[in-house]
Design an enzyme around this catalytic site. Structure first.
Site, PDB file in Angstrom:
ATOM      1  N   GLN A 126      30.258 -10.152   5.989  1.00 32.62           N
ATOM      2  CA  GLN A 126      29.526  -9.180   5.169  1.00 32.62           C
ATOM      3  C   GLN A 126      28.049  -9.561   5.100  1.00 32.62           C
ATOM      4  O   GLN A 126      27.164  -8.711   5.257  1.00 32.62           O
ATOM      5  CB  GLN A 126      30.127  -9.141   3.757  1.00 32.62           C
ATOM      6  CG  GLN A 126      29.419  -8.183   2.826  1.00 32.62           C
ATOM      7  CD  GLN A 126      29.593  -6.738   3.257  1.00 32.62           C
ATOM      8  OE1 GLN A 126      30.706  -6.282   3.493  1.00 32.62           O
ATOM      9  NE2 GLN A 126      28.504  -5.994   3.366  1.00 32.62           N
ATOM     10  N   CYS A 254      28.522  -4.063  -0.887  1.00 37.89           N
ATOM     11  CA  CYS A 254      29.430  -4.296   0.249  1.00 37.89           C
ATOM     12  C   CYS A 254      30.528  -3.252   0.334  1.00 37.89           C
ATOM     13  O   CYS A 254      31.109  -3.075   1.401  1.00 37.89           O
ATOM     14  CB  CYS A 254      30.031  -5.690   0.150  1.00 37.89           C
ATOM     15  SG  CYS A 254      30.968  -5.938  -1.378  1.00 37.89           S
TER      16      CYS A 254
HETATM   17  N1   CP Z   1      33.139  -4.909   2.456  1.00 35.46           N
HETATM   18  C1   CP Z   1      34.374  -5.196   2.871  1.00 35.46           C
HETATM   19  O1   CP Z   1      34.687  -6.332   3.269  1.00 35.46           O
HETATM   20  O2   CP Z   1      35.263  -4.168   2.812  1.00 35.46           O
HETATM   21  P1   CP Z   1      36.824  -4.249   3.062  1.00 35.46           P
HETATM   22  O3   CP Z   1      37.408  -5.111   1.958  1.00 35.46           O
HETATM   23  O4   CP Z   1      37.317  -2.835   3.000  1.00 35.46           O
HETATM   24  O5   CP Z   1      37.085  -4.885   4.398  1.00 35.46           O
HETATM   25  N1  NVA Z   2      34.224  -9.476  -3.979  1.00 41.38           N
HETATM   26  C1  NVA Z   2      35.095  -8.470  -3.410  1.00 41.38           C
HETATM   27  C2  NVA Z   2      34.607  -8.073  -2.063  1.00 41.38           C
HETATM   28  C3  NVA Z   2      35.412  -7.037  -1.348  1.00 41.38           C
HETATM   29  C4  NVA Z   2      34.860  -6.708   0.000  1.00 41.38           C
HETATM   30  C5  NVA Z   2      36.514  -8.995  -3.337  1.00 41.38           C
HETATM   31  O1  NVA Z   2      36.693 -10.160  -2.963  1.00 41.38           O
HETATM   32  O2  NVA Z   2      37.440  -8.262  -3.674  1.00 41.38           O
END
Ligand code: CP
Ligand code: NVA
Length: 296
Positions: A126, A254
């Site tokens: 990310q 993200c």
């Molecule tokens: N941003 C991200 O990692 O999305 P996902 O959890 O959908 O892969």
């Molecule tokens: N911080 C979040 C990011 C998801 C892409 C999680 O770990 O759920």
């Protein structure tokens, strides 16, 4: 020596710059040449699975996605044995796990690169897409002022490492108990980029070029959701808070986003939001990383 990518500081600043360059390769060589890449998921995913599968395909490879429970990672079979076996079929192993040490165990026994697709501690793929997005938009990274508002979680931690590595000036605003730990700060200090830390979102955002936030409750923390909801009151990135940033400021997330919690709908869906470009850049950044790891 086999190189792994468990967090952003597995790349030197120069290597990170090269990955960002490779992400822009419009006609990448088919470095995978029919070989496989194993993708193991202990948690759900939309962007990461799609971006990684398509990146592998674009490099001439075959992605093979498995839910970790199908494999019985650390249950049916020790993590090290899974790594030894998958190394015999695949050019790389990518995994999304709860405990970060499982990635370290995979890497310790794998003869091919291991890539972190998110752990409880870090989300470096990310962060690659995040710096790529900032680089595309501003044409530079060093000296940019980036505010992160919210939980100093896996996404924030890798973002902070990427910022330290690229000369981005990071300011973090989190409620007490949800900010960087002394261990995080010592690590970032060692990388030459300790962030400014505050519990006042306005102070962090003041004059910033970019404002970033992520969910208050990450995958695996669902039992803490109510407590977190209370702790993060006042940390929503809304239009008044964005108004404290520079006039040209962009908004990053993200995804997935929770409108009305960590971000107001008017911000994530508004003109300053780069979140869809950021999501697309997951594909380009992952392809750049694979090109670099597999020796383009
Ligand atoms: N941003 C991200 O990692 O999305 P996902 O959890 O959908 O892969
Ligand atoms: N911080 C979040 C990011 C998801 C892409 C999680 O770990 O759920």
């Amino acid at each position: 020596m086999t190189r792994h990518f468990l967090d952003v500081d597995d790349l030197t600043p120069a290597e990170l710059g090269r990955v960002v360059e490779l992400a822009g390769e419009e006609e990448p060589p088919a470095v995978l040449g029919g070989r496989g890449v194993a993708l193991l998921f202990e948690k759900p995913s939309l962007r990461t699975r799609n971006a990684t599968e398509i990146a592998v395909f674009q490099l001439g490879g075959h992605p093979l996605t498995l839910r970790a429970e199908e494999v019985g990672l650390a249950e049916r079979e020790p993590v090290g044995d899974v790594a030894r076996v998958l190394s015999r079929y695949h050019a790389a192993i990518a995994a999304r796990v709860f405990e970060h040490h499982k990635l370290q165990e995979l890497a310790a026994s794998s003869s091919v690169p291991v890539i972190n697709l998110l752990s409880d501690d870090a989300h470096p793929c990310q962060a690659l897409a995040d710096v790529l997005t900032l680089h595309h938009h501003f044409g530079r990274l060093a000296g940019l002022e980036l505010a992160y508002v919210g939980d100093f979680n896996n996404v924030a931690r890798s973002l902070a490492v990427a910022a330290a590595s690229t000369g981005i000036k990071l300011r973090v605003a989190s409620p007490a108990g949800f900010g960087p730990t002394p261990v995080d700060l010592a690590r970032l200090d060692g990388l030459g980029g300790p962030p400014a830390v505050t519990s006042n979102p306005r102070e962090a955002v003041d004059g910033a070029d970019a404002v970033y936030t992520d969910v208050w409750t990450s995958m695996g923390q669902e039992a803490e959701a109510a407590q977190r909801f209370r702790a993060f009151e006042g940390f929503t990135v809304d239009e008044p808070l964005m108004g404290a940033a520079a006039g040209h400021a962009v908004f990053l997330h993200c995804l997935p986003a929770h409108r009305g919690q960590e971000v107001a709908a008017e911000v994530v869906d508004g003109p300053a939001s780069l979140v869809w470009q950021q999501a697309e850049n997951r594909l380009h950044a992952t392809r750049g990383l694979l090109l670099w790891l597999l020796g383009a």
